[in-house]
Structures are given as structure tokens and as C-alpha cells.
Design a protein around this motif. Structure first.
Motif, PDB file in Angstrom:
ATOM      1  N   ASN A   1      36.502  43.337  41.857  1.00 14.40           N
ATOM      2  CA  ASN A   1      36.480  42.445  40.703  1.00 14.40           C
ATOM      3  C   ASN A   1      37.720  41.554  40.766  1.00 14.40           C
ATOM      4  OD1 ASN A   1      37.490  41.650  38.125  1.00 14.40           O
ATOM      5  ND2 ASN A   1      36.050  43.048  37.131  1.00 14.40           N
TER       6      ASN A   1
ATOM      7  N   GLU B   1      39.426  39.845  38.627  1.00 11.19           N
ATOM      8  CA  GLU B   1      40.458  40.004  37.608  1.00 11.19           C
ATOM      9  C   GLU B   1      41.253  41.295  37.811  1.00 11.19           C
ATOM     10  OE1 GLU B   1      38.670  37.371  33.944  1.00 11.19           O
ATOM     11  OE2 GLU B   1      38.525  39.547  33.836  1.00 11.19           O
TER      12      GLU B   1
ATOM     13  N   PRO C   1      42.773  38.832  33.701  1.00 10.61           N
ATOM     14  CA  PRO C   1      41.849  38.544  32.609  1.00 10.61           C
ATOM     15  C   PRO C   1      42.573  37.640  31.613  1.00 10.61           C
ATOM     16  CG  PRO C   1      41.854  40.904  33.095  1.00 10.61           C
ATOM     17  CD  PRO C   1      42.935  40.288  33.925  1.00 10.61           C
ATOM     18  N   GLU C   2      41.873  36.626  31.128  1.00 12.76           N
ATOM     19  CA  GLU C   2      42.523  35.553  30.375  1.00 12.76           C
ATOM     20  C   GLU C   2      43.426  36.059  29.238  1.00 12.76           C
ATOM     21  OE1 GLU C   2      43.128  32.563  30.884  1.00 12.76           O
ATOM     22  OE2 GLU C   2      43.987  32.091  28.918  1.00 12.76           O
TER      23      GLU C   2
ATOM     24  N   MET D   1      44.051  46.471  28.375  1.00 15.06           N
ATOM     25  CA  MET D   1      42.671  46.601  28.846  1.00 15.06           C
ATOM     26  C   MET D   1      41.841  47.511  27.937  1.00 15.06           C
ATOM     27  SD  MET D   1      43.557  47.081  32.900  1.00 15.06           S
ATOM     28  CE  MET D   1      41.929  46.956  33.675  1.00 15.06           C
TER      29      MET D   1
ATOM     30  N   SER E   1      39.734  52.196  32.546  1.00 14.07           N
ATOM     31  CA  SER E   1      40.509  51.078  33.098  1.00 14.07           C
ATOM     32  C   SER E   1      41.414  51.535  34.232  1.00 14.07           C
ATOM     33  CB  SER E   1      41.359  50.431  31.996  1.00 14.07           C
ATOM     34  OG  SER E   1      40.527  49.811  31.042  1.00 14.07           O
TER      35      SER E   1
END
Lengths: 226, 226, 226, 226, 226, 226
Positions: free
Chosen positions: C3, C5, C105-106, D55, D168
Motif C-alpha cells: 500500500n 501510504e 495518508p493525507e 492510524m 495498523s
């Protein structure tokens, strides 16, 4: 009270001591925990520069000296690593040198500034070979770190090799990539079991690894007390 | 298969790598746990040699080069410490060098042998200054170890100072004994609180510690990407 | 294929590993051969920030976190030393952070950028205390290097103390300058001869150096296998 | 005479200095000669904790702070290695912390004790993520030692991965095992030959490795003197 | 497939390798960044034990061997520092040794267990002298760290001296506190300027620092190739 | 004023401290940057000597003691590396020892001289086993450096193995070449996830990796405060 010009020289020599404590940052990025110092790099760079100049018909002592001073500015500006190139702008090396030698006797300061200028403009053959020596030293050191087990050094080897400009440096780099760091002592290691055998030792001339018989160091006329 | 003469040069460069790993033994005796390497010592010795030659009217690049090679034999014979002088006899340095460069292209090997011979016989002014540089470097390093807290360094300072032969080296040694290692950065340290203050930062020219205003490194024509 | 991110986060964590290998350059100038890393400095800075915030009524976890990230840009721009301030211009820390977290991630990237922005503009009480923590950590480390014998650290102590802004940091700095680094273990050392005596050992409660009797760690309900 | 409560805080800060000198023992067992310190481990653990909390929707600053204090007891009980688990019983961490903060102002000592209690009972989401951060940091460091050549690290990677509890942390660990430590700087390395070419240098905006054009750091409004 | 008993011995030898990587924790507390290892301490402890036994009429080889094994358990339980005594309970050393030698040939394992038992019960003269050797080694090392500049070592010197039981150890400790670490090489240092002078070197017998003339090492019958 | 004979002993003990700072030079040639010291090598050599003597029916404490002193001359003559054998002649070890112990009480000096003589003439079984221990230690250390990633160690392993004379040393070397350095702690590592699980911890007897149940260290009669 010290002579101010001698104090200027003394200050510079203590400043150079910092290069004996400062690690080259590229190796830290590559994962080497306790890498070589800038002084160590400069030492072998100057040796290489001397040899390249001999190979290319340039002035060898001049080239070695250009190498010697090529990173002396890093006591002030540090060794900006590759990941810093996009973020850091430094004063030009000649400007740093000018400040470093500002307290020198005028003609000596002038001479050092000219050395650094010559290296930076890269016009003379000696300056170009000094730059090649800088890159070749990096390649050789990377090869040595590889022999210690480090896996991430190919970019340093490739980039250094690609930056070489002189034919001699390119050929020498090619050989340094083929010959392993252990090559120079392998002949010694192979002769070691004989040399090390505990009895029957003798001071008679030993067979040199290179195949030549050399003078017995116990002979008074050849020996010396180091 | 590599060209044998290039392989000879490559072998020598890897052999010189050993000087980047080898500690100077005298400092171990003095109680310094993790002292400088032979390569680091050689680097600053060559810088000193260059400056001494400038002061004494000798050939500075030649002197620096003599310094550069003055301990290159120690990859084979080690750095025999003072307490070993009574117990160890080594082959003469020129003999070691002859073996080290045996695989070189003939004329380059010859040139290196001549450098080492010149240093060892100590007849040329350059060779004498290179020897003085070797001793002066030791004195300066001892002073730096003192500033780290080490107590047992006076013998190194006294012995090094007493071995100096040229007037310039003697005067410079005298100043290095008066000026502390911190002298060169004290002006920076004093200007630091101003420079470091978190607001009102500006890229306008700063006042140089040496008192001169230098060019703003943010100006495109003066700046460069290192 | 990972992934992207998560890969952005992973890259950042490996980048932070460089701070575990990078030495703080100021100490190299001061003559410390093998000084602390940026990671080590950041650790104690964050501890200090937590305590200062408790003393000043600020948010302690927020302050600790600002401290934690305050030098994270140095993986790219290095730790520019005091003697480099006059020669080096770096991109602003927020810009470096923006690049470092570009693959996050933003919303997480946004959060980290805000932390760094908050620290850099120094407007919030937490940011001001984090800056004080940075300076106080430097002072404490300098004191520790002094106890190792290093002579040249007063400028670091003076400059750090002078840069403190909060009353709590100033008072704590004053105490840290009076109390020697050995103070915390002196009570242990004094009780050691009794504790160490080879016979008559017992697992009964020992007298705590602080004067309180603590629970016998051999008691099952209090003990645990770490 | 110093305020006793400030002295209590000062003592604790000097005690934390010991974690900057104490190596993590697990790596010694794995054959790493000169491994990371407890302080360095704690630094990156706290960074990881912050990100994991982001996260997972937990309190990120709280989590980072739990990480920061999670090994602070090791200044007294050491870092008991895996081979010692069968032989060593230590006082519980909260008891050690209680002694460490006994001289603090009451409410600050209470706050630190609560942090450690929270981490040790592992009930809050933040405490569970802090524990995951501890394990993930170990995994990442093991991967970095592998890239240095060390062969014996798989048990650390496997054990750390197996101990993770949050989704996560598990996903991030999986990515950290796929992505090599060198990944973050590869883009820089590839752009280096262009950036490093000795002529035609310019201060115009460089292409960022991440593909974004960033502001030219020589522009006054963007630049700052660090 | 290896013989299991030889594998037991091999495992133990690799386990002892950990003592070559493990630092003595007391010095970390005292502020020494990179102190001696447990193996290094054990080496000189055994030398001291040999000499103390000679002085006291005990079995010198037995005493040296007790010293050699006296910290071998620390590969499993670590070196619990003085500040940990109040918090850590370890399995008794004989139990750790029993596990370490469980795979040995029975009679060899038994012999090692008896050595450790003898040392731990401290009844034999040899065991008491081995304990004194352990303490005296600590005192001597502390003195050496003092000569490096470290300020905080008096507690180690006082505590070690106070723990000594035999008359010989007490007297020797007293002398070690009066005689500086540099004493042994001072005679060499004073003779160095003569020995080092670059010309007029000779291989004739040199005057030994101790005042005795020793055999010329260049004489074939006395010399050997190491 | 100190008793001169005690001063002679004290000087020797400080001289032995140099072996705690002196690196074994062979590893530097092999590319190991920061290798073991002579003291560390001597420690494990003596352990090996003890075990070999037990295996061969020789005097184990005598053999260990011969090992302990086998490199004590290297404080004066250094550790001449394999590439130096052709260039360096040293005084015989017994001569160096004679000088080192010249200030000792006569009978103790005599005893140490006899130990060194016995080792050097290699006639007694103990001396031969001590020599085998020296070689076997080198082999084991080379294996450990291989597990760190170093590539160039086969010559040290081959040469050491080939130099072994006793059947026990040969067999043990064979096993040490088959068994990896990590073998001894693998059982611990495999039991670690269970032992480390954060809840349900208990002080009840744990299953020993070796398969034996050992006494619960929290039981007063078995436990001790180290």
C-alpha cells in the motif's frame, strides 16, 4: 602574546582537527554506523591524486595538494549529504577558505586561496584529476564497506564511477571493482602457516610474497631501530 | 583479467585503507581509548608540511607529498610505540615501500621509492620540514587530547617540541602551546546567541567573526549548490 | 505490492533511523570525539518538555510530542553547527517536513506538518517550552561532558542558559548547574558497601536510598518477570 | 541551596542521561558489537506510537508520551536480555518509577506514575499501541542491522511481528518487511549524478525526488538561517 | 551431525563471546561512554589473582582460574549495576553455571560447577583472593579512567578498597593509589628522545629503562620472528 | 614512599591495562573496523585452554594460566600482524617478560618468567594446549565476525584450524565450524514469545531451554541479591 599571524596558522591547524572527528555523512545514510572521517577520506584521496597525476603526466605533488585541501571547508559547512542537496545552500568553498585563512601571513593565505580556487574551477588537469581522486576514493571505500557486509552501497559505486573524467581514473576504477579488497594481503596469508610455525624459526631471508628475496632485516646495515 | 600494473596500484590503494582503521599506538599508551588513525595523522601532517614549507621558502607541494607518504609503511610494520623501541627491529622503510610498489608501473614505483628515500635520509629541506610537520602534528593532537581531560600527555608535547629543527616549526609550536584548541571557534560561539535568536531572522549579510562582512550566501551569483 | 501510504510511513520510519546514527555536530567542535546522536538528544528533550509543561501548566503530552519532532528534519539538512551558521542556508523546516510526509495518508501528514509549524512559529506556550527543553537538554549534556573531563563546554552552558524563556526552565537550569550529574546515584553508591557484602545477604526489604522502604521484589504479588 | 523539588527533577534528568549511554542488550546477543542505546530506541518508538495512534484513532500525543517513558526504569534495572528472562526477577516498573520520582513536586510525580501505570496495565488503547510501537521499532532496527550484513536477526523480526496486537501495527510491520531500509533515499541517489555535476550549477528550483517542485531555498522569503 | 557434548562446549564458547561485547555497567553510571567489557575486566582480574596468590602463598593457577570464571554467568544475568541492587533479584550464580554447562561432558561440567561453587562460598583462600582481585581490578580501572579526565570515580575507588580482605591486596591497592597509571612507561618516555634521533642509529645493545642491559635483538640466537 | 616491589607489581598491572585498549591487528587487515582487544582474546583463550586441558587430561588451571600470560608481552612489542612477519623482528617473549617483571619480588618474577618460558618452548602438554587454545579462539572469533557479515575471514579460519595439534582441539574446531554462533541462544529465542507475553505472568518455575526445570529464583533460599 603570540604573533597574530602565527596564531592565525595555529587556529587553522586546530580547526583541521575537527575533520579528524567528523564522519562522512553519506555512509551514515547507507547504514554504516561508525564510518570514516573527512580526514581519512582526504588522506587516501591525496594518495590517489598523486598516482593519477603520475599516470596522466600531470604534476603529482600539486595534484596531491589539491586533494589535501579539497574538503577543508567542511569544518565550517559540514559534509552536506546527498539527501541534503535539495535543501541546503552553502557559501562557495573559496569564500569559506578566504575566511579560514584571513589571519594567515598574507602570501600564505593567498597561496591556499589559489589552491582552492584552482580545484573549484576545475580547469587545470591537476584539478580535474583531484576531482577524479575524490570520486575514486569514494568507490574504493564503498567496496571496503561491502566486504564488511553492508548491502546498500551500489549507488555509491555507480555514481562515483560515472563521475570519473580521466582515462586513468576510469581504468583504475574498473580494476578496483574487479579486484577484491583482500587481494593485497592474500599472498601474505597463504605464506603465513609456514612463517608462523612455532619451531625451526630462523632469521635467514624469507621468501617475499611478491616472489623476491629481500634483505634480512636482522643484518645491521639494513636494519634500523624505528 | 585486469592489467597487472593497474592491479598493483589497486592493491596499494586497498592496502592504504588499513591506515584508516589503524590507531596510533602512542595514544593508547597515554590512556586514550579510541585515538586517531594513522590516516588522520597523515592528513594533518601534510597540511602542516605545506604551511611550514611556505614559511621556510621550500617547495610546499613536495613537502606535503613527503608527509603524505611518511607513514605508508605502517600498513605492514605497524606503528611501533615508544615502549617497543627497545624490543622491535623493523626492515627499513625504503625496503617496505619497495615491496609495496613492486607491482606498480615501473616509473611510478620509482617515483614513490624516491619520495620515501628523500624523506628517510632527511637531507633536503623539504624532508626536514616534513619531519617537523610529523612532530608538530603530534604536539597539536596531544593538546587536543588534553582539552578532552587526558592528564598524561606532557611527555608527548615535550618530546615533539624538542625534536623540531626548523625555526618556523619551533615558533609555530610555541604558539600552538599558548593558544588553546578552542580559540578558532570562540568568535563564532560569542556571535551565536545573536545568530540563533529564533525570530527576526534574516538573510542579510551577517557580520563575520573575523570582522569582515562577507557576501550573502543567498545571492545567486555567490551561492552554489554543494 | 505494498500500500503506497503505508510505504510512505515505512520510508519515514527508516529515515528516522538515520537520526540514530547522526552525531550532534556541536560536540565535535567542542572536542568530544564520539558524542550523542540526534535521536538521543531528542529523547531527553521530550522528557524535559513533558516536565516543563507540567510545571508551567501547559499540555505535557503535546509539548513532549513537539520536542520529539523538533529535529526530525535533520535527516535531510544535517545538524548545521554553530560555525556553519554564517555559511549555510537551509530550506525552512516546514518545507522539509512537507517533503518527508508527502507519501503519508493525507490527514496524518497534515497533523505532522502542523506539529512542526507550531514548533517553528513559537507562538503557543507548548512550542516555547519545547524550545526551552531543547536548550536545557543541551545544557545538561554539556554538564555531563564536563564531568568526563572536557574543558571547552562553558560556551554551550552559557548560551543554552541565556536562551531559556520560561521561568521554570530558568529555575531548573539553575539547579542543573549546581547539582552535579553524579548526585542521583550518590545515595546508591553510599549504600553499596552494605548491599554488596558477600555474606548475610537477605531478600528482606532493603532500605531505599530515598529513605522509603519498598516492597520486597521477591514477593510474588509485587514481582514480575520482565 | 537548591530547591529540593527542582533538585528531584534535575536528578531525574541526569539519571535519564544513563539511557543515552546504555546499549540495548538483545543486539549484543545477536552479535551486534556497538548497538543502539535505550534512548535511541525510545525516540523512534515514540515517533511510531504517534503515527499508530493517528492510524487507529487514539490520542497521538498521549501514545507518544507513553512510549517515551516506557523504558525509563532501565536506568535502574538494566535491559534484561532474552537469555536472562529465566534468571532475573525485577521489581515492577511502577515501583521503580515511584522511587525515581520520589523527589518530584507531588503532582508531577503523580502524573509520571500514572503514565507508567497506564502503560504497564495495557488496558487503554494508547497503552496497547505504545506496546506495539515498542515491538515495531525492534523489528525495524533488526531490518537495518540486516542491511549492515548481520545474519542472526530473524528471531527478532519474527518475535516482534508476532507480538503486535493492532491492525495498523500489523500492516505497517508487513510493509516494513517488504520495503528495504534504503528505499527512502533511493530517489535522492538516482537524482544525485545530475545534482552533483560540477558545472552548470544553478540555484533554480530543483525537481524534488517526490516529484513535486519545491520552493527555491535561496529565495529570501522561504529561506532561513537555521 | 556434531557430537552433542562437543556441541555443548562449542555453545559455551560462543556464549562467552557475549562477554567480549558486554560493557561493565558501573562505568556507564559513572559517565564513561564506552567502557571496558566484562571479558577485559576478567582478564586483568585473573592476572591480579595469580599475583595475589603468589604473595599470600595460595595456589596461583587455581586462583587465576577462579577469577577467569567469576563473571561468566553475566552472559545470562547481565551485569546488574549498583543502582539495580535494590530492584533486581537474580538466580544464584551456581544455578546459572549449571545451566550453561548442562550440555558438557559430565566430568568437565562438574569441574566448572565446582570452580564456581568454590568462588561463591568464599571459604578457600583462593576464592577470597579471587574476590580481592575482582575488587582490585575495579580500583585500578577507576584510576585509569581518572587519568582520562573522569571526575566521578572516587566512590568506585573507595568502595573497592574497603572491600579488600587480604593483607597483600590491601597493600597493593595502597600502592596503586599512590602510583599513577603513567608510571610504568615514564622511563621509556624519558629515554625516547635519544632512541628516536634520526641519525646515528645503531643496533648495539640499548640501555634498558630498568637500568639493565639486555641482549641485542638483532643477534640471531636471541631474536625470533614473531 | 611505596615499597619498590609492590610498585613493580603495580606498574605491571597498569601496563596490562594497555592490553584492554589494544586491538588485535589481524582483524584490522581483514576489514573489521573496531575489533576485539588483546585482553578480550586472552580471556576466552584461557577459558578454552581450561576446557582443552580437561579434555586431554592435562592440568587445567596451569593451562588456563599459560593462556592468560601468552600475549602479555604485546604491551611492549605490539601485535605484529601477518603482513608484518616479513619485516619485523622482535625480542623474544621471555626477554620482554624478564624486563616487565624486573621490579617484582624475586620469586614472583621468577614464577612468571617460568610460565612464559614454558609456553614459548612448547614442550609440556599444557603449553601445547595453550597454543591450541590461542588458535581455536581466533577461529571462533572469525566465525563470529562472519555472522556479522564480514566476507574475508576464511583465511583466519583455515590457518587457525590447520595449526591445531591436539585431537581435542581439532574435534572442537570441527564442531565450532558446523555450529553457528547463534546456536546457544536459539532455544531461549524460541521460548521468548511465551515468556514475554504481557499478561498472566507468574513467578512459578519456568521450563528451562535445556529442558530441565530449575528452581524458582523468587524463592528465598535459592535467590540472592547480586
Amino acid at each position: 602574546m603570540p604573533n597574530p599571524e602565527l596564531e592565525g596558522l595555529s587556529n587553522f591547524l586546530y580547526e583541521m582537527g575537527l575533520l579528524k572527528r567528523s564522519k562522512r555523512t553519506g555512509w551514515l545514510i547507507a547504514g554504516v554506523d561508525n564510518p570514516e572521517t573527512i580526514a581519512e577520506h582526504s588522506f587516501r584521496t591525496a594518495i590517489i591524486g598523486y598516482l593519477l597525476a603520475r599516470m596522466e603526466g600531470a604534476d603529482p605533488c600539486k595534484t596531491a595538494t589539491l586533494c589535501l585541501f579539497h574538503d577543508t571547508q567542511e569544518s565550517r559547512i559540514g559534509d552536506v549529504p546527498l539527501v541534503g542537496k535539495a535543501y541546503v545552500v552553502t557559501a562557495p568553498n573559496p569564500q569559506v577558505t578566504a575566511d579560514q585563512v584571513a589571519g594567515f601571513p598574507e602570501e600564505i593565505g593567498q597561496a591556499v586561496r589559489e589552491l582552492v580556487d584552482e580545484y573549484e574551477v576545475r580547469e587545470s588537469l591537476e584539478a580535474q584529476l583531484a576531482r577524479d581522486a575524490d570520486k575514486l576514493e569514494c568507490l574504493i571505500q564503498a567496496r571496503e564497506y561491502q566486504a564488511q557486509g553492508h548491502e546498500d552501497l551500489p549507488p555509491w559505486i555507480e555514481t562515483s564511477a560515472a563521475a570519473l573524467r580521466s582515462e586513468s581514473a576510469r581504468q583504475l576504477a574498473e580494476v578496483c571493482r574487479q579486484v577484491p579488497p583482500r587481494q593485497w594481503w592474500k599472498a601474505f596469508a597463504e605464506s603465513y602457516p609456514r612463517a608462523a610455525k612455532p619451531s625451526g624459526e630462523s632469521l635467514r631471508p624469507v621468501q617475499e610474497p611478491s616472489g623476491r628475496t629481500h634483505q634480512d632485516p636482522s643484518e645491521p646495515e639494513g636494519a634500523r631501530r624505528t
